[in-house]
Design a protein around this motif. Structure first.
Motif, PDB file in Angstrom:
ATOM      1  N   PRO A   1     102.889 -43.134 -34.876  1.00  0.00           N
ATOM      2  CA  PRO A   1     103.163 -43.182 -33.427  1.00  0.00           C
ATOM      3  C   PRO A   1     103.481 -41.575 -32.896  1.00  0.00           C
ATOM      4  CG  PRO A   1     104.987 -44.135 -34.641  1.00  0.00           C
ATOM      5  CD  PRO A   1     103.937 -43.670 -35.751  1.00  0.00           C
ATOM      6  N   ASN A   2     103.257 -41.518 -31.777  1.00  0.00           N
ATOM      7  CA  ASN A   2     103.437 -40.154 -31.106  1.00  0.00           C
ATOM      8  C   ASN A   2     104.927 -40.114 -31.188  1.00  0.00           C
ATOM      9  OD1 ASN A   2     101.029 -39.991 -30.261  1.00  0.00           O
ATOM     10  ND2 ASN A   2     101.356 -40.554 -28.109  1.00  0.00           N
ATOM     11  N   GLU A   3     105.499 -38.929 -31.516  1.00  0.00           N
ATOM     12  CA  GLU A   3     106.785 -38.623 -31.904  1.00  0.00           C
ATOM     13  C   GLU A   3     107.667 -38.986 -30.760  1.00  0.00           C
ATOM     14  OE1 GLU A   3     109.138 -37.762 -34.518  1.00  0.00           O
ATOM     15  OE2 GLU A   3     107.078 -36.706 -35.009  1.00  0.00           O
ATOM     16  N   GLY A   4     108.609 -39.752 -31.383  1.00  0.00           N
ATOM     17  CA  GLY A   4     109.529 -40.311 -30.196  1.00  0.00           C
ATOM     18  C   GLY A   4     109.337 -41.261 -29.558  1.00  0.00           C
TER      19      GLY A   4
ATOM     20  N   GLU B   1     114.105 -47.441 -30.905  1.00  0.00           N
ATOM     21  CA  GLU B   1     114.308 -46.637 -29.725  1.00  0.00           C
ATOM     22  C   GLU B   1     114.003 -45.116 -30.146  1.00  0.00           C
ATOM     23  OE1 GLU B   1     118.139 -48.628 -27.555  1.00  0.00           O
ATOM     24  OE2 GLU B   1     118.511 -47.780 -29.654  1.00  0.00           O
ATOM     25  N   ASN B   2     113.037 -44.938 -29.123  1.00  0.00           N
ATOM     26  CA  ASN B   2     112.645 -43.336 -29.213  1.00  0.00           C
ATOM     27  C   ASN B   2     112.066 -42.861 -30.426  1.00  0.00           C
ATOM     28  OD1 ASN B   2     113.120 -43.651 -26.307  1.00  0.00           O
ATOM     29  ND2 ASN B   2     115.407 -42.964 -26.583  1.00  0.00           N
ATOM     30  N   GLY B   3     111.454 -43.862 -31.211  1.00  0.00           N
ATOM     31  CA  GLY B   3     110.713 -43.122 -32.440  1.00  0.00           C
ATOM     32  C   GLY B   3     111.827 -43.595 -33.563  1.00  0.00           C
TER      33      GLY B   3
ATOM     34  N   ALA C   1     115.534 -40.526 -42.049  1.00  0.00           N
ATOM     35  CA  ALA C   1     114.967 -41.692 -42.700  1.00  0.00           C
ATOM     36  C   ALA C   1     114.619 -42.720 -41.927  1.00  0.00           C
ATOM     37  CB  ALA C   1     116.180 -41.892 -43.843  1.00  0.00           C
ATOM     38  N   TYR C   2     115.380 -42.762 -40.539  1.00  0.00           N
ATOM     39  CA  TYR C   2     115.285 -44.070 -39.946  1.00  0.00           C
ATOM     40  C   TYR C   2     114.186 -43.931 -38.835  1.00  0.00           C
ATOM     41  CZ  TYR C   2     119.974 -44.757 -41.775  1.00  0.00           C
ATOM     42  OH  TYR C   2     121.089 -45.076 -42.437  1.00  0.00           O
ATOM     43  N   ALA C   3     113.409 -42.832 -38.847  1.00  0.00           N
ATOM     44  CA  ALA C   3     112.320 -42.577 -38.139  1.00  0.00           C
ATOM     45  C   ALA C   3     111.132 -43.458 -38.297  1.00  0.00           C
ATOM     46  CB  ALA C   3     111.832 -41.091 -38.161  1.00  0.00           C
ATOM     47  N   ILE C   4     110.435 -43.965 -37.379  1.00  0.00           N
ATOM     48  CA  ILE C   4     109.209 -44.644 -37.653  1.00  0.00           C
ATOM     49  C   ILE C   4     108.182 -43.915 -37.980  1.00  0.00           C
ATOM     50  CG2 ILE C   4     107.397 -46.296 -36.715  1.00  0.00           C
ATOM     51  CD1 ILE C   4     110.269 -47.535 -36.905  1.00  0.00           C
TER      52      ILE C   4
END
Length: 345
Positions: free
Chosen positions: A199-202, A232-234, A260-263
């Motif tokens: 996905p687009n960053e954030g 939320e926000n990526g 680590a929690y980023a999609i």
């Protein structure tokens, strides 16, 4: 059940022919402490039988003192190639690298690929490899799905369990995994059969419900009670539920890294010969869990890095989570409905 060397050699030759290996080309087989010996021995025979110049490069393991699991994807820090100029020179001088060690999410892999060398990862047990030998039909199906993502600007995911996720697209490339390497500079994984992007960053927002029977990797466990992720926000900003949620949360906390929690990557499985139930039949250390990642109709998402797609986010923590019974839409058009792939155009 075990497979014979004859079956493995035949499988290797099919994959190598699909990968356009020619007589006189150089193949380097990258191995490590966990390499399956039958996979290695039959790869050597198949490559030589096809007239290739074959080398074996065996490297010692790293990060064992940092990882909480023996799974090769449980810690994505430095690799045995980090700072190893001699090994890098050998791999970059090869036409094809057969990775029987697991070299992923690393700058070294990118460096090798940029020179035109092809890399094929193959670390599942031999019986899984022979069951999931890739085909041209696999390639066509995955490439068709990739084309649909490429022309879309939004992916949405919903499920009866409560998932409602919005994922804007367009910043990152679409990646097709179909199990062989037929172009210079291509990486793939045998076995596979799925499509993914990032996905687009954030931009990712919504709720993900990991329902009973969904799978956590590298934990290699089936969830027994729902786990709810607030996105939320990526980033996954909350992980709620019972014991399964606590296990996932504390595992991720051990890395002490907010990235680590980023999609991370998102997509769906397209391999009809892979099965959701296969993981239940194996010891955790015997398999990487590619059936779980590739089975037809899953929604596969991950948490962690995006440097495999050219992004700047790196983290040692990477979680793959295939969900069942989701509906996936691209710009409002269904591509997966309740866990069943909608017929491609």
């Amino acid at each position: 059940m075990p497979v014979s060397d004859y079956e493995m050699i035949r499988a290797w030759k099919q994959v190598l022919e699909l990968s356009r290996l020619k007589a006189g080309q150089t193949v380097t087989i990258l191995t490590g402490a966990a390499t399956h010996l039958q996979t290695l021995s039959t790869a050597l025979i198949a490559c030589q039988d096809m007239g290739a110049v074959v080398n074996r490069l065996d490297l010692p393991p790293v990060n064992g003192d940092k990882a909480l699991s023996r799974d090769s994807l449980a810690y994505l820090g430095t690799t045995p190639l980090t700072g190893n100029r001699a090994a890098m020179a050998a791999l970059k001088a090869s036409d094809l690298v057969l990775d029987l060690m697991t070299l992923l999410f690393s700058p070294e892999q990118h460096d090798i690929l940029q020179g035109g060398t092809k890399i094929l990862l193959a670390v599942e047990p031999p019986e899984v490899l022979t069951r999931l030998v890739p085909t041209e039909a696999d390639r066509a199906r995955v490439k068709a799905a990739a084309a649909r993502i490429q022309e879309s600007r939004e992916m949405t995911v919903a499920s009866a369990a409560g998932t409602e996720l919005n994922l804007p697209l367009g910043e990152f490339p679409v990646i097709s995994e179909y199990g062989f390497v037929d172009e210079p500079g291509r990486w793939d994984h045998w076995p596979s059969g799925f499509v993914l992007t990032f996905p687009n960053e954030g931009g990712a927002n919504g709720t993900i419900v990991i329902d009973r029977g969904d799978i956590l990797l590298p934990q290699k466990s089936y969830v027994t009670e729902p786990v709810v992720l607030t996105v939320e926000n990526g980033y996954a900003t909350a992980i709620e539920g019972g014991v399964d949620a606590e296990l996932l949360r504390t595992y991720m906390e051990s890395f002490n890294d907010p990235e680590a929690y980023a999609i991370s990557h998102i997509g769906w499985g397209l391999q009809p010969r892979a099965h959701w139930s296969t993981l239940s039949l194996y010891d955790r250390e015997a398999t990487l869990g590619m059936d779980a990642r590739a089975y037809e109709g899953n929604f596969l998402f991950s948490l962690g890095p995006n440097n495999e797609a050219g992004g700047s986010r790196t983290t040692a923590c990477h979680i793959d989570i295939p969900l069942r019974r989701c509906t996936v839409r691209l710009d409002g058009q269904e591509v997966v409905r309740d866990g069943k792939v909608v017929n491609e155009r």
